[in-house]
Design an enzyme around this catalytic site. Structure first.
Site, short mmCIF file in Angstrom:
data_model
loop_
_atom_site.label_atom_id
_atom_site.label_comp_id
_atom_site.label_asym_id
_atom_site.label_seq_id
_atom_site.Cartn_x
_atom_site.Cartn_y
_atom_site.Cartn_z
N LYS A 1 1.05 -1.40 0.02
CA LYS A 1 0.03 -0.03 -0.07
C LYS A 1 0.97 1.13 0.00
O LYS A 1 0.19 2.38 -0.33
CB LYS A 1 -1.10 -0.03 1.15
CG LYS A 1 -1.91 -1.05 0.83
CD LYS A 1 -3.55 -1.02 1.74
CE LYS A 1 -4.22 -1.93 1.51
NZ LYS A 1 -3.97 -3.20 1.93
C1 PLP Z 1 -4.55 -4.33 1.47
C2 PLP Z 1 -4.07 -5.41 1.39
C3 PLP Z 1 -4.33 -6.36 0.62
C4 PLP Z 1 -5.53 -6.43 -0.30
O1 PLP Z 1 -5.56 -5.27 -1.27
P1 PLP Z 1 -6.82 -4.80 -2.07
O2 PLP Z 1 -6.31 -3.93 -3.01
O3 PLP Z 1 -7.38 -4.25 -0.85
O4 PLP Z 1 -7.32 -6.12 -2.84
C5 PLP Z 1 -3.57 -7.71 0.39
N1 PLP Z 1 -2.61 -7.60 1.20
C6 PLP Z 1 -2.08 -6.60 2.15
C7 PLP Z 1 -0.68 -7.17 2.90
C8 PLP Z 1 -2.77 -5.76 2.26
O5 PLP Z 1 -2.36 -4.55 2.94
#
Ligand code: PLP
Length: 453
Positions: free
Chosen positions: A130
């Protein structure tokens, strides 16, 4: 169109008129006739009609573009793809600055075993993928608000990783306050420290409820006329288009890193919660990225796999799992996927196959892969790895799964699975001694409003 004092469209100069004619617009998934510029879409986060913004056209890139990506650095790939998308919305130098200042950490494609690679997206400041979307969005928003006077409040609900990535991305940015809502007791202790120890322009609210409650509170806040008249709210959840777009850069990069001879048929597996990451991949494919297919991997929160199987989309309350950043019962980007595929389940199912992985399989996979290959997975990566592995039993292809978090971020789960200590990077270790600063609130809009006052 909602006009806010800080999203001023000045009397257009001749240059702006030129731009207004050529700018790419973003429409709302609820109404294709609602148009916004990139700046408006990024500042608002969500369209006034509660839809999500989508680009009115997705540029198609020719084969030669893809051949020329091979061997480039991540920044170079990001810049080429970003420029194809944004050339009418900003100056070349600004885009370069935003990319250079937000995406300057390694994203290596690491071989786990023959035919399976991990795209490690967890080497940024908060050790999760993220960082990519959140940092890019922070810089882009900063770019668009450069000449505005009024303070902006970024409101973000998090199941763990979003909040810290957003908070780090905005830390110390003048004119921007960040308010994070996270579910009490439902994020790992280290995640909580990442959310609650920054100070400065960052406030953490510990909500007595689930992630879905946090997300609902943010939605209510955006819908509250009185509140919006008082403060300039914007969103940094994966609903913001500025989070999604830079994620499509690394799909291009991943493909460009696959060794020649192995890139005939590439399948990418995406551990998914709100499905922003997968949507970014589907947009990359629409641009022309030669990915054969995507595998959407979920934990027990499997409303999208169920939709792909049955054609019925039935959101429900989320359940807690070991891969808690994917504990989402009503994935917000589903609307975008539907929009991209014209609400056609069959068309979507051609590009996306899906698989739900149970917690005991997640633990067993962490342990088994470490023992057999020496590669240490985090619980989200393990869900992705196993879903990919299952897919590759049905078809020969080169598989990539997205390594979305560093194993040390979920140290309790990983150590319990392997029985071995996990090495903690300095960035996390130093948090242990910092003091948590958070305000506890009940999941009611009135309590949130009190903190925003
Ligand atoms: C947010 C997150 C996901 C999921 O991603 P999305 O875009 O919400 O589908 C998967 N793995 C981790 C470690 C995350 O922080």
């Amino acid at each position: 169109m909602v006009h806010r004092p800080w999203s001023i469209v000045h009397g257009p100069s001749s240059k702006q008129i030129y731009h207004l004619c050529n700018t790419m617009h973003y429409y709302s998934t609820n109404n294709r006739n609602h148009h916004a510029t990139l700046k408006e879409a990024v500042i608002r986060g969500q369209a006034p009609d509660k839809g999500l913004y989508m680009p009115e056209r997705i540029i198609t890139l020719p084969d030669t573009f893809y051949q020329n990506l091979k061997g480039l650095s991540f920044e170079e790939v990001a810049f080429k793809v970003g420029w194809a998308m944004f050339r009418d919305d900003m100056e070349l130098g600004d885009l370069k600055n935003i990319i250079d200042n937000s995406l300057h950490f390694p994203m290596p494609l690491v071989q786990v075993e023959e035919g399976i690679y991990s795209l490690e997206l967890f080497h940024g400041p908060t050790l999760a993928f993220k960082d990519v979307g959140a940092r890019f969005m922070a810089r882009l928003l900063g770019h668009f608000l450069k000449n505005e006077d009024n303070e902006v409040t970024v409101l973000v609900a998090t199941s763990g990783d979003t909040g810290s990535a957003v908070a780090h991305g905005f830390l110390g940015v003048p004119g921007i306050k960040v308010v994070i809502l996270y579910p009490s007791g439902k994020v790992s202790p280290l995640q909580e420290k990442q959310l609650t120890t920054l100070g400065q322009n960052i406030t953490a609210l510990e909500v007595e409820g689930s992630f879905d409650d946090c997300q609902a509170l943010v939605k209510q806040a955006f819908a509250d006329t009185e509140l919006n008249a008082r403060i300039n709210l914007t969103s940094a959840n994966s609903i913001n288009i500025a989070r999604l777009i830079p994620q499509s850069f690394y799909y291009h990069y991943a493909w460009s890193q696959v060794p020649k001879g192995e890139d005939d048929k590439v399948v990418i597996c995406v551990p998914s919660g709100n499905f922003g990451n997968l949507t970014a991949g589907l947009m990359a494919k629409r641009m022309g990225l030669p990915v054969h297919r995507f595998v959407a991997a979920t934990n027990a929160n499997d409303v999208v796999p169920q939709y792909l199987r049955t054609g019925q989309f039935t959101p429900r309350a989320s359940v807690s799992t070991l891969s808690n950043a994917m504990d989402v019962g009503n994935p917000s980007n589903f609307a975008r996927m539907m929009d991209l595929y014209g609400n056609n389940q069959e068309a979507l199912a051609k590009d996306v196959v899906s698989c739900a992985i149970a917690d005991d399989e997640t633990s067993a996979t962490i342990q088994e892969v470490l023992q057999r290959t020496g590669y240490l997975l985090d619980p989200h990566g393990a869900v992705g790895y196993l879903a990919l592995k299952r897919y590759l039993k049905t078809e020969t292809a080169t598989g990539i799964f997205l390594g979305t978090a560093h194993p040390a971020k979920f140290i309790e789960v990983v150590e319990a699975a392997t029985g071995q200590p996990v090495e903690v990077p300095e960035a996390l270790e130093s948090l242990r001694h910092k003091e948590k600063l958070a305000h506890k609130i009940a999941p009611h809009l009135e309590e949130l409003k009190r903190y925003l006052a």
